[in-house]
Design a protein around this motif. Structure first.
Motif, PDB file in Angstrom:
ATOM      1  N   HIS A   2       0.818  -1.215   0.000  1.00  0.00           N
ATOM      2  CA  HIS A   2       0.000   0.000   0.000  1.00  0.00           C
ATOM      3  C   HIS A   2       0.853   1.267   0.000  1.00  0.00           C
ATOM      4  O   HIS A   2       0.396   2.330   0.424  1.00  0.00           O
ATOM      5  N   GLU A   3       2.067   1.130  -0.516  1.00  0.00           N
ATOM      6  CA  GLU A   3       2.968   2.291  -0.525  1.00  0.00           C
ATOM      7  C   GLU A   3       2.344   3.476  -1.276  1.00  0.00           C
ATOM      8  O   GLU A   3       2.401   4.614  -0.816  1.00  0.00           O
ATOM      9  N   ALA A   4       1.735   3.204  -2.417  1.00  0.00           N
ATOM     10  CA  ALA A   4       1.222   4.310  -3.242  1.00  0.00           C
ATOM     11  C   ALA A   4       0.122   5.078  -2.506  1.00  0.00           C
ATOM     12  O   ALA A   4       0.157   6.308  -2.425  1.00  0.00           O
ATOM     13  N   GLU A   5      -0.848   4.353  -1.922  1.00  0.00           N
ATOM     14  CA  GLU A   5      -1.948   5.045  -1.229  1.00  0.00           C
ATOM     15  C   GLU A   5      -1.443   5.779   0.020  1.00  0.00           C
ATOM     16  O   GLU A   5      -1.895   6.867   0.336  1.00  0.00           O
ATOM     17  N   PHE A   6      -0.515   5.145   0.717  1.00  0.00           N
ATOM     18  CA  PHE A   6      -0.101   5.683   2.020  1.00  0.00           C
ATOM     19  C   PHE A   6       0.978   6.757   1.873  1.00  0.00           C
ATOM     20  O   PHE A   6       0.958   7.756   2.590  1.00  0.00           O
ATOM     21  N   LEU A   7       1.896   6.537   0.967  1.00  0.00           N
ATOM     22  CA  LEU A   7       3.088   7.385   0.941  1.00  0.00           C
ATOM     23  C   LEU A   7       3.240   8.202  -0.338  1.00  0.00           C
ATOM     24  O   LEU A   7       4.255   8.894  -0.514  1.00  0.00           O
ATOM     25  N   GLY A   8       2.232   8.128  -1.216  1.00  0.00           N
ATOM     26  CA  GLY A   8       2.302   8.917  -2.441  1.00  0.00           C
ATOM     27  C   GLY A   8       2.412  10.400  -2.106  1.00  0.00           C
ATOM     28  O   GLY A   8       1.990  10.846  -1.034  1.00  0.00           O
ATOM     29  N   GLY A   9       3.020  11.169  -3.029  1.00  0.00           N
ATOM     30  CA  GLY A   9       3.093  12.622  -2.848  1.00  0.00           C
ATOM     31  C   GLY A   9       4.094  13.063  -1.799  1.00  0.00           C
ATOM     32  O   GLY A   9       4.044  14.203  -1.352  1.00  0.00           O
ATOM     33  N   GLY A  10       5.010  12.183  -1.406  1.00  0.00           N
ATOM     34  CA  GLY A  10       5.985  12.501  -0.370  1.00  0.00           C
ATOM     35  C   GLY A  10       7.111  13.365  -0.917  1.00  0.00           C
ATOM     36  O   GLY A  10       6.986  13.873  -2.019  1.00  0.00           O
TER      37      GLY A  10
END
Ligand SMILES: C[S@@+](CC[C@H](N)C(=O)[O-])C[C@H]1O[C@@H](n2cnc3c(N)ncnc32)[C@H](O)[C@@H]1O
Length: 210
Positions: free
Chosen positions: A30-38
């Protein structure tokens, strides 16, 4: 025996069955949902010596871990080959490396960072580690440290009375009471252990006034 002493003793006696040698699969999944836009300022409360810290730091995030046991801090830095010289930092001992601040001490004494509140929280085996009274304090403290942050929350649920925690059972109703917008991302039953492991994505509510 009060809970903090119990945790320190577990580390002294090497009773750390909660530790995983691999990065938690839901963090990767779930990296994209959780950590996207970092990059994000990521808080990892009750961190133990999780390898997730090194993984998060390697992805460019500014990571803060907080953990009671100095033995966990030593083991984490030794096992990850990270050189860090511990220094006093208020109520905590700070082990600072490139983009990881590992604080040894009580999570309830953690202050909001000068840079602003944390924007992400990875709670794996933190909420479940605390008894109901400490859990309420923990949730209130998260609302102070990370209001509006996204939290990836990994908890266990088992039938009431089936075992004495920790880990404590956190049913979906309790997750939704703490985090009203929580969305279930993943659930897996472990028949051997007798529990269901669930990972939720949610927003940490802002601290209520007063
Ligand atoms: C179940 S373990 C989980 C560790 C880690 N999150 C993981 O996934 O491996 C809970 C950890 O919280 C630490 N802990 C318990 N109470 C704490 C507190 N009040 N402040 C900081 N750490 C605490 C314990 O020492 C223990 O290492």
């Amino acid at each position: 025996m009060v809970a903090p002493e119990r945790w320190l003793k577990s580390w002294q006696e090497g009773r750390i069955g909660f530790h995983r040698d691999e990065v938690h699969p839901d963090l990767i999944r779930h990296e994209a949902e959780f950590l996207g836009g970092g990059p994000h300022r990521v808080l990892v409360p009750l961190a133990g010596k999780t390898v997730d810290l090194a993984w998060l730091a390697s992805r460019g995030h500014q990571v803060t871990a907080v953990e009671l046991s100095p033995l966990a801090a030593q083991a984490f830095h030794r096992e990850q080959g990270i050189d860090a010289v511990p220094q006093a930092a208020g109520d905590h001992e700070l082990w600072r490396s490139q983009n990881l601040d590992y604080l040894v001490g009580d999570c309830f004494h953690l202050q909001r960072p000068a840079a602003g509140p944390f924007t992400r929280v990875w709670d794996r085996a933190a909420m479940v580690a605390l008894d109901p009274e400490r859990r309420a304090r923990y949730l209130a403290h998260l609302r102070y440290l990370a209001p509006g942050a996204q939290i990836l929350l990994n908890v266990l649920t088992y039938p009431e009375g089936a075992r004495e925690g920790p880990p404590h059972s956190i049913p979906p109703s309790e997750v939704l009471a703490a985090y009203p917008d929580a969305t279930l991302l993943h659930a897996a039953e472990d028949a051997g252990a007798g529990w269901v492991e669930r990972t939720w994505l949610a927003t940490v509510p802002a601290a209520s006034p007063g």
